[in-house]
Design an enzyme around this catalytic site. Structure first.
Site, PDB file in Angstrom:
ATOM      1  N   ASP A   1      19.240  10.241  12.944  1.00 58.31           N
ATOM      2  CA  ASP A   1      18.745  11.568  13.594  1.00 58.31           C
ATOM      3  C   ASP A   1      19.909  11.790  14.391  1.00 58.31           C
ATOM      4  O   ASP A   1      20.671  11.175  15.041  1.00 58.31           O
ATOM      5  CB  ASP A   1      17.744  11.305  14.550  1.00 58.31           C
ATOM      6  CG  ASP A   1      17.108  12.327  14.835  1.00 58.31           C
ATOM      7  OD1 ASP A   1      16.248  12.981  14.088  1.00 58.31           O
ATOM      8  OD2 ASP A   1      17.416  12.761  15.843  1.00 58.31           O
TER       9      ASP A   1
ATOM     10  N   GLU B   1      16.113  16.809  10.694  1.00 60.50           N
ATOM     11  CA  GLU B   1      17.375  16.168  10.694  1.00 60.50           C
ATOM     12  C   GLU B   1      17.556  14.634  10.834  1.00 60.50           C
ATOM     13  O   GLU B   1      18.454  14.152  11.054  1.00 60.50           O
ATOM     14  CB  GLU B   1      18.090  16.661  12.240  1.00 60.50           C
ATOM     15  CG  GLU B   1      17.446  16.134  13.639  1.00 60.50           C
ATOM     16  CD  GLU B   1      16.311  17.095  14.078  1.00 60.50           C
ATOM     17  OE1 GLU B   1      15.893  16.921  15.013  1.00 60.50           O
ATOM     18  OE2 GLU B   1      15.724  17.772  13.155  1.00 60.50           O
TER      19      GLU B   1
END
Length: 305
Positions: free
Chosen positions: A180, A223
Site C-alpha cells: 500500500d 492504492e
C-alpha cells in the site's frame, strides 16, 4: 485490416490496454474476412462459377486476406502464442482441403460426402482456434485495470485458488504480497487526483520491472495492490519486496501540478499461500503483515507466515 505496432516483449505484460483492444479488433476483422471467404467458396461450389486462381495454388493459405496478415511481420507480435501457431496450422489444412474440392468441381467429378465432411472438420478447427486466440486476449483486456494496467480482482480468487491447489499437492511454494502506498491521500489532496493517478501508474510500472513474467499483480483497491509469486518461499519473497520497495521509493514522478518531482513510499506485507488455510485467510495474513509495516514506520517490508 489495420495493424498495431510490434513491441518487444520486455516485461510481464507486453501489451498495453489499448494494444490489447487493437489485437481483439484485428482478430474480429480476421474472423469476418474468413467468413467472407467461406461464403465465396460455397457460392463457387454450388453455382459452379470459376474458382479464384489463388484458391487453387498449393500455398493458397498464404493468399487469402487472413493468410496475408498471418504471415506478415505485422502479425509476429503474437507469433509465440500457442493458439496463434495452432490457428496457422488449421488454416493451412483447411485451404488444402478446399483446394481439393475446387479441383473436383473443375474436373466435373462429384464431391464425395467424405471429402465434404473432411473439409467441414478443418473449417470447424479453424473457427475453434480463432475463438481460442481471441479469448486469450479479450480475457486479459477484460481483467485489466484501465488506469494502472494491473489485473483487477475479477479473476483474482480463481487464479489464487489454482495456485493454492498446487501448494496443497506439494508442487510448489507460493507467496502473497500486499502493499500500500504510504500517505497517498496527501498526494491527492495536495496535488490533485490526476497527480495521484500518475503516481499509481508509475508505481505499478516500477513494480512490474522487478517481477517475473509469470508473477501477477492485482489492484486490490485504491492504492493497495496484491501480488502472487508462484514458486517463491517467504524468504525469497521478502528479498523481492525489498527491491520493489526501493524501486518505488526511488521514483521521481514529473507532474504539471508539482514543481518538484513527486516521491512516494510503500509498505509491504508477505504471507504464504498455505494448505492449512483458505486463500482469503492467506490474503488476510499478508494484509496484517502490511499493517505491521505501517505501524513500524512505513516504507518497509514485514514477512508474516
Amino acid at each position: 485490416m489495420g495493424f498495431i505496432e510490434r513491441l518487444p516483449l520486455t516485461d510481464m505484460t507486453p501489451f498495453t490496454n489499448q494494444q490489447l483492444q487493437s489485437i481483439v479488433a484485428q482478430l474480429d476483422q480476421a474472423i469476418h474476412s474468413h467468413d467472407q471467404w467461406y461464403k465465396s467458396l460455397l457460392r463457387v461450389l454450388i453455382t459452379h462459377l470459376p474458382p479464384e486462381e489463388a484458391d487453387l495454388l498449393p500455398d493458397a493459405h498464404l493468399h487469402c486476406r487472413f493468410g496475408q496478415w498471418y504471415g506478415s511481420e505485422q502479425a509476429s507480435f503474437i507469433k509465440d502464442n500457442p493458439a496463434f501457431i495452432a490457428l496457422g496450422d488449421a488454416h493451412e489444412k483447411m485451404h488444402r482441403s478446399a483446394r481439393k474440392l475446387l479441383q473436383r468441381m473443375s474436373e466435373g467429378v462429384p464431391i464425395s460426402p467424405i471429402e465434404w465432411d473432411h473439409f467441414e472438420n478443418t473449417l470447424d478447427r479453424v473457427r475453434l482456434e480463432f475463438q481460442s486466440l481471441r479469448l486469450d486476449y479479450s480475457t486479459i483486456a477484460k481483467n485489466r485495470d484501465p488506469l494502472t494496467e494491473a489485473q483487477t480482482r475479477g479473476s483474482m480468487l480463481v487464479e489464487l485458488r489454482e495456485q493454492n491447489a498446487l501448494v496443497s499437492r506439494g508442487r510448489q511454494d507460493c507467496a502473497l504480497v500486499m502493499f500500500d502506498l504510504d500517505h497517498f491521500k496527501r498526494v491527492n489532496d495536495e496535488f490533485g487526483h490526476a497527480a495521484g493517478d500518475a503516481v499509481l501508474v508509475s508505481t505499478v510500472r516500477s513494480v512490474k520491472e522487478v517481477l517475473r513474467e509469470y508473477d501477477k499483480i492485482y489492484r486490490y483497491g485504491g492504492e493497495e495492490f496484491l501480488i502472487c509469486m508462484p514458486s517463491t518461499n517467504l524468504e525469497e519473497a521478502g528479498h523481492v519486496c525489498e527491491r520493489m520497495r526501493a524501486a518505488i521509493a526511488g521514483q521521481r514522478i514529473q507532474h504539471a501540478s508539482s514543481i518538484e518531482p513527486l516521491q512516494v513510499t510503500a509498505s509491504f506485507g508477505v504471507a504464504a499461500l498455505s494448505s492449512r488455510r483458505t486463500v482469503e485467510e492467506s490474503i488476510a495474513c499478508a494484509d496484517a503483515a502490511m499493517y505491521k509495516a505501517k505501524s513500524a514506520g512505513r516504507n518497509r517490508v514485514v514477512v508474516g507466515n
